[in-house]
Design an enzyme around this catalytic site. Structure first.
Site, PDB file in Angstrom:
ATOM      1  N   GLN A 296       7.147  -3.793   0.197  1.00  0.00           N
ATOM      2  CA  GLN A 296       7.539  -4.350   1.498  1.00  0.00           C
ATOM      3  C   GLN A 296       8.912  -3.780   1.902  1.00  0.00           C
ATOM      4  OE1 GLN A 296       6.251  -7.042  -0.951  1.00  0.00           O
ATOM      5  NE2 GLN A 296       4.448  -5.986  -0.227  1.00  0.00           N
TER       6      GLN A 296
ATOM      7  N   GLY B  10       0.877  -1.172   0.000  1.00  0.00           N
ATOM      8  CA  GLY B  10       0.000   0.000   0.000  1.00  0.00           C
ATOM      9  C   GLY B  10       0.907   1.213   0.000  1.00  0.00           C
ATOM     10  N   HIS B  11       1.012   1.883  -1.135  1.00  0.00           N
ATOM     11  CA  HIS B  11       1.951   3.003  -1.276  1.00  0.00           C
ATOM     12  C   HIS B  11       1.167   4.315  -1.369  1.00  0.00           C
ATOM     13  CE1 HIS B  11       5.300   0.154  -2.951  1.00  0.00           C
ATOM     14  NE2 HIS B  11       4.861  -0.188  -1.761  1.00  0.00           N
TER      15      HIS B  11
HETATM   16  P1  GDP Z   1       5.056   2.724   1.596  1.00  0.00           P
HETATM   17  O1  GDP Z   1       4.323   1.444   1.673  1.00  0.00           O
HETATM   18  O2  GDP Z   1       6.524   2.554   1.866  1.00  0.00           O
HETATM   19  O3  GDP Z   1       4.809   3.507   0.338  1.00  0.00           O
HETATM   20  O4  GDP Z   1       4.509   3.609   2.807  1.00  0.00           O
HETATM   21  P2  GDP Z   1       2.959   3.784   3.240  1.00  0.00           P
HETATM   22  O5  GDP Z   1       2.293   4.656   2.262  1.00  0.00           O
HETATM   23  O6  GDP Z   1       2.344   2.473   3.540  1.00  0.00           O
HETATM   24  O7  GDP Z   1       3.126   4.486   4.642  1.00  0.00           O
HETATM   25  C1  GDP Z   1       3.802   5.685   4.783  1.00  0.00           C
HETATM   26  C2  GDP Z   1       2.831   6.690   5.434  1.00  0.00           C
HETATM   27  O8  GDP Z   1       3.572   7.802   5.910  1.00  0.00           O
HETATM   28  C3  GDP Z   1       1.826   7.255   4.461  1.00  0.00           C
HETATM   29  O9  GDP Z   1       0.649   7.548   5.152  1.00  0.00           O
HETATM   30  C4  GDP Z   1       2.493   8.539   3.975  1.00  0.00           C
HETATM   31  O10 GDP Z   1       1.571   9.520   3.536  1.00  0.00           O
HETATM   32  C5  GDP Z   1       3.189   8.998   5.227  1.00  0.00           C
HETATM   33  N1  GDP Z   1       4.441   9.725   5.035  1.00  0.00           N
HETATM   34  C6  GDP Z   1       5.392   9.561   4.099  1.00  0.00           C
HETATM   35  N2  GDP Z   1       6.444  10.373   4.348  1.00  0.00           N
HETATM   36  C7  GDP Z   1       6.148  11.037   5.475  1.00  0.00           C
HETATM   37  C8  GDP Z   1       6.857  12.007   6.261  1.00  0.00           C
HETATM   38  O11 GDP Z   1       7.990  12.384   5.993  1.00  0.00           O
HETATM   39  N3  GDP Z   1       6.216  12.467   7.384  1.00  0.00           N
HETATM   40  C9  GDP Z   1       4.972  12.052   7.746  1.00  0.00           C
HETATM   41  N4  GDP Z   1       4.437  12.553   8.851  1.00  0.00           N
HETATM   42  N5  GDP Z   1       4.286  11.147   7.026  1.00  0.00           N
HETATM   43  C10 GDP Z   1       4.877  10.641   5.921  1.00  0.00           C
HETATM   44  P1  IMO Z   2       4.427  -1.946   1.557  1.00  0.00           P
HETATM   45  O1  IMO Z   2       4.892  -2.133   0.128  1.00  0.00           O
HETATM   46  C1  IMO Z   2       4.137  -3.562   5.575  1.00  0.00           C
HETATM   47  C2  IMO Z   2       3.557  -7.888   5.963  1.00  0.00           C
HETATM   48  C3  IMO Z   2       2.228  -8.369   6.502  1.00  0.00           C
HETATM   49  C4  IMO Z   2       2.662  -9.656   7.179  1.00  0.00           C
HETATM   50  C5  IMO Z   2       3.736 -10.191   6.238  1.00  0.00           C
HETATM   51  C6  IMO Z   2       3.231 -11.213   5.234  1.00  0.00           C
HETATM   52  O2  IMO Z   2       3.226  -1.105   1.690  1.00  0.00           O
HETATM   53  O3  IMO Z   2       5.579  -1.513   2.399  1.00  0.00           O
HETATM   54  P2  IMO Z   2       1.717 -11.126   3.066  1.00  0.00           P
HETATM   55  O4  IMO Z   2       0.384 -10.511   2.818  1.00  0.00           O
HETATM   56  O5  IMO Z   2       2.799 -10.609   2.193  1.00  0.00           O
HETATM   57  O6  IMO Z   2       1.661 -12.625   3.070  1.00  0.00           O
HETATM   58  O7  IMO Z   2       2.086 -10.726   4.583  1.00  0.00           O
HETATM   59  O8  IMO Z   2       4.237  -9.055   5.548  1.00  0.00           O
HETATM   60  N1  IMO Z   2       3.467  -6.989   4.788  1.00  0.00           N
HETATM   61  C7  IMO Z   2       3.679  -5.669   4.833  1.00  0.00           C
HETATM   62  N2  IMO Z   2       3.944  -4.876   5.878  1.00  0.00           N
HETATM   63  N3  IMO Z   2       4.100  -3.061   4.324  1.00  0.00           N
HETATM   64  C8  IMO Z   2       3.876  -3.871   3.267  1.00  0.00           C
HETATM   65  O9  IMO Z   2       3.963  -3.437   1.997  1.00  0.00           O
HETATM   66  C9  IMO Z   2       3.597  -5.231   3.504  1.00  0.00           C
HETATM   67  N4  IMO Z   2       3.304  -6.276   2.702  1.00  0.00           N
HETATM   68  C10 IMO Z   2       3.237  -7.355   3.502  1.00  0.00           C
HETATM   69  O10 IMO Z   2       1.686  -7.455   7.407  1.00  0.00           O
HETATM   70  O11 IMO Z   2       3.261  -9.381   8.410  1.00  0.00           O
HETATM   71 MG    MG Z   3       2.695   0.592   2.687  1.00  0.00          MG
END
Ligand code: GDP
Ligand code: IMO
Ligand code: MG
Length: 430
Positions: A230, A40-41
């Site tokens: 991940q 989830g990005h």
């Molecule tokens: P990803 O899976 O690595 O793309 O990261 P996620 O989107 O799952 O989680 C990162 C969260 O942190 C998201 O809600 C972003 O909007 C937020 N985020 C990213 N960079 C920053 C930052 O520098 N500061 C804060 N407060 N939030 C951030």
């Molecule tokens: P992004 O790309 C954080 C974790 C799950 C679980 C383990 C295995 O957003 O950083 P799966 O569904 O792959 O069999 O789950 O990996 N996990 C993540 N944790 N960010 C992710 O992706 C993840 N994708 C899987 O929570 O512990």
């Molecule tokens: Mg994520």
């Protein structure tokens, strides 16, 4: 040109989506190389927020091609929902999107298997996102899988039915109410129908021999950024096995997941949070199961982008970070979410572990089984709001000391500090 790579150095959710979006204008191609809709990005700009699961985070720049590589696994239902979400904001993703013929499909019955396996594990459950990731990669390596290229062939339906039947046979060993088990709020039959509708729509997207496209593009001088999903500590080989995902999330995964030869790898951009989080089960040595951990969760809005689950929070784990730098060959570091620490008087860093009373400075095999206790180093916090800072020279001294400490420990420069979720909230460091 060489391909650059951006990947997470912790347990995922480091902020990869944000940085890929920031860097996209510099690249001709953005390509996902592994994982699937477990990712989830999040991308934020102009007061809008998007969460992408399979579509690369370069999709907001109309002149960039986005490739879903052979190492990725695709759920058409989720993919379709993503296309609709983007369309509602006027983004026609189909126009600059390409899918590898060799990317494997997540069938609805893969998701049933994921749920059955997880619930059978009881207390030892992985905390999977239940998107069918493990069972789909299992079928890939067991040579049972169905790939994107198969959807255009006459025997597709037969292959689908055969594989589904195989899954249903396995499921007989589990007590699962198949009729009533819901996938994304839908009964299996309805989900399956929608899955097929979505699959039809995918036929209008370019399904290509992505390894040829990518190599020809690089050889003709085009630039490419590979977008990891991940994080390193969730890698199936190097993470905290078995509490990991089912793909290679590390630099090596780019070679197999896109068909890029090792000598064509350029910069490896490693991103990490100024602290640590983990969602799902498994070891997390620097975890804070106390009010400080709760404060990190509150200030950082640490809830999963894919599942909404609260993320476990803790201080930076330097042992794991150095390990990730080593495995990936990181050439630049990006520190994310530094602003979340604005109001902490003191910041701690886990500098080594104690394993059975012995102090160690590496990630041991036992990391998956034994409770490792960190040794802490305390640093002074910056007690000030850094969200509006854009210029390197305005960085508070305490933050600068923290960043320089990490650079010294890892031997890698920190090129960016992220100070908020928005695209614009970045401090570049020279
Ligand atoms: P990803 O899976 O690595 O793309 O990261 P996620 O989107 O799952 O989680 C990162 C969260 O942190 C998201 O809600 C972003 O909007 C937020 N985020 C990213 N960079 C920053 C930052 O520098 N500061 C804060 N407060 N939030 C951030
Ligand atoms: P992004 O790309 C954080 C974790 C799950 C679980 C383990 C295995 O957003 O950083 P799966 O569904 O792959 O069999 O789950 O990996 N996990 C993540 N944790 N960010 C992710 O992706 C993840 N994708 C899987 O929570 O512990
Ligand atoms: Mg994520």
């Amino acid at each position: 040109m060489k391909a650059d790579i951006l990947l997470g150095l912790q347990w995922g959710d480091e902020g990869k989506g944000k940085i890929v979006d920031v860097l996209t204008p510099r690249y001709d191609i953005i390509a996902r190389f592994q994982g699937g809709p477990n990712a989830g990005h999040t991308i934020e700009f102009d007061q809008k927020k998007f969460i992408l699961h399979t579509i690369p985070s370069g999709i907001f720049n109309a002149s960039t091609i986005n490739v879903v590589g052979n190492g990725v696994i695709i759920d058409p239902f989720i993919f379709n929902r993503e296309l609709d979400m983007l369309k509602a904001s006027g983004i026609h993703a189909e126009n600059n999107l390409m899918l590898s013929k060799k990317a494997h499909l997540i069938l609805p019955s893969h998701r049933l298997l994921d749920a059955a396996y997880e619930s059978a594990k009881g207390k030892a459950k992985i905390g999977s996102t239940l998107k069918g990731i493990g069972p789909t990669y299992t079928d890939k390596t067991a040579r049972n899988g169905i790939r994107m290229g198969n959807i255009l062939r006459d025997d597709f339906l037969k292959r689908y039915r055969d594989l589904k039947e195989k899954h249903l046979q396995i499921l007989k060993a589990y007590e699962m109410d198949l009729e009533n088990h819901e996938l994304d709020g839908l009964k299996f039959k309805t989900y399956e129908e929608k899955w097929f509708d979505a699959l039809d729509r995918m036929k209008s997207i370019r399904i290509i021999d992505s390894e040829y496209f990518i190599n020809q593009s690089l050889n003709s001088g085009k630039s490419l950024l590979a977008e990891g999903a991940q994080g390193t500590m969730l890698d199936v080989d190097f993470g905290t096995y078995p509490y990991v995902t089912s793909s290679n999330t590390v630099t090596a995964g780019v070679c197999t997941g896109l068909g890029i030869p090792p000598h064509q790898v350029g910069e490896v951009l490693g991103i990490f949070k100024a602290y640590c989080t983990r969602v799902g089960s498994g070891p997390f040595p620097t975890e804070l199961d106390n009010t400080e951990g709760q404060k990190l969760r509150d200030e950082g809005h640490e809830f999963g982008s894919t599942t909404g689950r609260p993320r476990r929070c803790g201080w930076l784990d330097l042992v794991a970070l150095k390990y990730a730098v080593m495995i990936n060959g990181v050439t630049r570091l990006y520190m994310m979410k530094a602003d979340v620490l604005n109001s902490f008087a003191m910041i701690k860093v886990g500098t080594s572990y104690y394993l059975n009373n012995e102090k160690i400075d590496y990630v041991p095999f036992e990391a998956s089984y034994e409770k490792l206790k960190p040794e802490w180093l305390e640093l002074e916090g910056w007690h000030t709001n850094i969200n509006e800072i854009r210029n390197e020279k305005d960085v508070p001294k305490a933050l600068d000391r923290y960043v320089k400490y990490i650079e010294k420990q890892t031997g890698v420069p920190v090129s960016m500090i992220s100070v908020g979720p928005d695209r614009s909230q970045i401090i570049h460091r020279s």
